[in-house]
Scaffold this active site. Structure first.
Site, PDB file in Angstrom:
ATOM      1  N   CYS A 245       0.891  -1.174   0.000  1.00 20.88           N
ATOM      2  CA  CYS A 245       0.000   0.000   0.000  1.00 20.88           C
ATOM      3  C   CYS A 245       0.922   1.214   0.000  1.00 20.88           C
ATOM      4  CB  CYS A 245      -0.908  -0.013   1.225  1.00 20.88           C
ATOM      5  SG  CYS A 245      -1.839  -1.552   1.412  1.00 20.88           S
ATOM      6  N   ASP A 269      -0.506   0.338  -5.504  1.00 22.47           N
ATOM      7  CA  ASP A 269      -1.574   1.124  -4.900  1.00 22.47           C
ATOM      8  C   ASP A 269      -2.742   1.118  -5.869  1.00 22.47           C
ATOM      9  OD1 ASP A 269      -1.542   3.101  -2.293  1.00 22.47           O
ATOM     10  OD2 ASP A 269      -3.076   3.650  -3.751  1.00 22.47           O
ATOM     11  N   ASP A 325       2.130  -1.576   5.081  1.00 20.22           N
ATOM     12  CA  ASP A 325       1.798  -0.356   5.824  1.00 20.22           C
ATOM     13  C   ASP A 325       0.315  -0.128   5.556  1.00 20.22           C
ATOM     14  OD1 ASP A 325       2.436   2.008   7.360  1.00 20.22           O
ATOM     15  OD2 ASP A 325       2.228   3.142   5.501  1.00 20.22           O
ATOM     16  N   CYS A 375      -0.685   3.790  11.425  1.00 20.40           N
ATOM     17  CA  CYS A 375      -0.538   5.066  12.139  1.00 20.40           C
ATOM     18  C   CYS A 375      -1.772   5.305  13.002  1.00 20.40           C
ATOM     19  CB  CYS A 375      -0.316   6.222  11.161  1.00 20.40           C
ATOM     20  SG  CYS A 375      -1.636   6.433   9.944  1.00 20.40           S
TER      21      CYS A 375
END
Length: 460
Positions: A245, A269, A325, A375
């Protein structure tokens, strides 16, 4: 130092996060008072920016000290040609060889003016990290605003300001003062979308240099934990590596640089214009080992093991290392004064992450390394995913991470103390009391980050 209210969340989301940070395992380990204190500190620090700007230096193109010197010279020139007057301090990170740290000066005693420009929450957050206000971010302005007017900039925390408003009394956050570069009529009374800087910030609440056009091929703005991910993955020259990603390409380019641009980094992506951005970054950083494809990573495994075409889908066990990620709820991002998402939206990422995980394991060679990162701060997207992966894929084992500068994993997912020590969770709430103190920047930088999570697996 706290100057903004805690991050604004929907009550259902706030209750959910509280149940995460006050789960039974945490309560048993630290007690109710400490757990509650950590949760409140998290909500506070999320609405404030970190106390430094992190720059990843392109050490595959020049030595760190040379980049540090050039960056200092460029920023001095830029500051001397603007209203900003402050000395630029640039420090190397003590443990990460391609990171430079620039202290942020703030919060500063800036007086709010009566003439107010209202910007979207995302624009307001960018201003807190050193950006000027670009025209698309402006949602409201004084009725007779013209170029040259001095204005205060306020962030619309809940997205309730009507575009074109001349005044707004909703929930807002003051981020500093600036000079309008454009008249109101050119923002709201035109058929053509206007671009460029709308308000040049001259008295930001948090002062850090704007990096617009500064050393684009040598200095790359990136959050510290995002740089750590590349080092934890540990790419080596000659390997074939998958970034599942990849947009906007910061980690992809870092991986290629760490392997000295020798080997192959495949970046996937599913969004076309994001793919173009990865290509632009790779070209700017002179990295030729990166191959970019617009493709849905969930479908990246080919049923034909003998397939010899270059792009996706790929035969099983095609890659030495895989970085996942993963798309996530993003609740670790800072500064973020407001999140308007529902609990359903926050919880929607776990199934997607697991589909991607299945693909990652299939595409990884035996003896290969898989790094999973997010995140966000939830257990469901972090430690619970690790517990699920270890149970679902007996071939995976957790591995030590280098560098390990964050905290260990969070209690609550049934993982053992040994397993939690192998995880890396960046938890800014744990060091919030030290933020803004006299502690040297390199010492506090590792704690004063965005919220982030990293797990490293070996496929046996």
């Amino acid at each position: 130092m706290s100057i903004f209210p805690r991050i604004s969340l929907k009550p259902e989301v706030s209750d959910y996060l509280k149940s995460v940070f006050l789960n039974n395992e945490v309560l048993a380990a630290v007690g109710l008072q400490e757990a509650e204190s950590r949760f409140q500190k998290l909500l506070t620090c999320l609405s404030h920016p970190p106390s430094y700007t992190c720059v990843r230096a392109s050490t595959h193109l020049a030595p760190l000290e040379e980049i540090r010197h050039k960056l200092g010279e460029d920023l001095k020139k830029m500051c001397s040609s603007s209203a900003e007057e402050f000395s630029v301090q640039i420090l190397p990170h003590p443990r990460i060889p391609d990171v430079l740290l620039l202290p942020v000066d703030g919060p500063r005693p800036v007086k709010q003016l009566s003439s107010e420009v209202v910007v979207g929450a995302q624009c307001g957050s960018a201003v807190l990290r050193g950006a000027h206000v670009f025209v698309p971010g402006i949602v409201g302005s004084p009725k007779y605003m013209k170029a040259g007017d001095v204005v205060s900039v306020l962030s619309d925390l809940e997205g309730r300001c009507t575009r074109g408003a001349t005044s707004f009394q909703g929930k807002r956050g003051f981020v500093g003062n600036g000079v309008a570069q454009i008249a109101r009529s050119s923002i709201f009374c035109t058929d053509e979308p206007t671009k460029g800087i709308g308000v040049r910030m001259v008295e930001p609440l948090y002062q850090s240099p704007s990096f617009d056009g500064v050393l684009p091929n040598l200095a790359f703005l990136q959050n510290l934990p995002s740089v750590v991910v590349g080092h934890v993955l540990g790419p080596r020259p000659g390997e074939r590596i998958l970034d599942m990603c990849a947009a906007p390409g910061g980690k992809t380019c870092h991986i290629a640089a760490l392997m000295e641009d020798q080997g192959e980094v495949v970046a996937l992506d599913r969004v076309k214009n994001k793919i173009d951005r990865i290509r632009q970054n790779a070209q700017m950083l002179q990295l030729r080992s990166i191959k970019v494809y617009c493709f849905n990573s969930i479908r990246a495994v080919s049923s034909n093991a003998a397939q010899d075409t270059e792009g996706p889908p790929f035969p099983p066990e095609s890659f030495d290392r895989v970085l996942l990620d993963a798309p996530c709820s993003g609740l670790g991002q800072r500064p973020n004064m407001s999140c308007t998402w529902s609990l359903k939206e926050i919880c929607s990422y776990q199934p997607l992450q697991r589909k991607l995980f299945h693909t990652a394991v299939q595409l990884l060679k035996k003896g290969g390394v898989l790094v999973y990162s997010t995140c966000t701060v939830t257990l469901a997207e972090n430690e619970e995913q690790v517990a699920w992966a270890l149970e679902t894929f007996p071939c995976l084992t957790l591995q030590p991470q280098e560098p390990h500068i964050g905290a260990e994993g969070m209690l609550g997912a049934g993982l053992s103390p040994e397993q939690l020590r192998l995880l890396q969770r960046f938890s800014p709430e744990l060091s919030w009391d030290q933020t803004g103190t006299a502690a040297p920047l390199p010492c506090r930088a590792d704690g004063d980050t965005i919220g982030f999570f990293i797990a490293k697996f070996l496929k046996n």
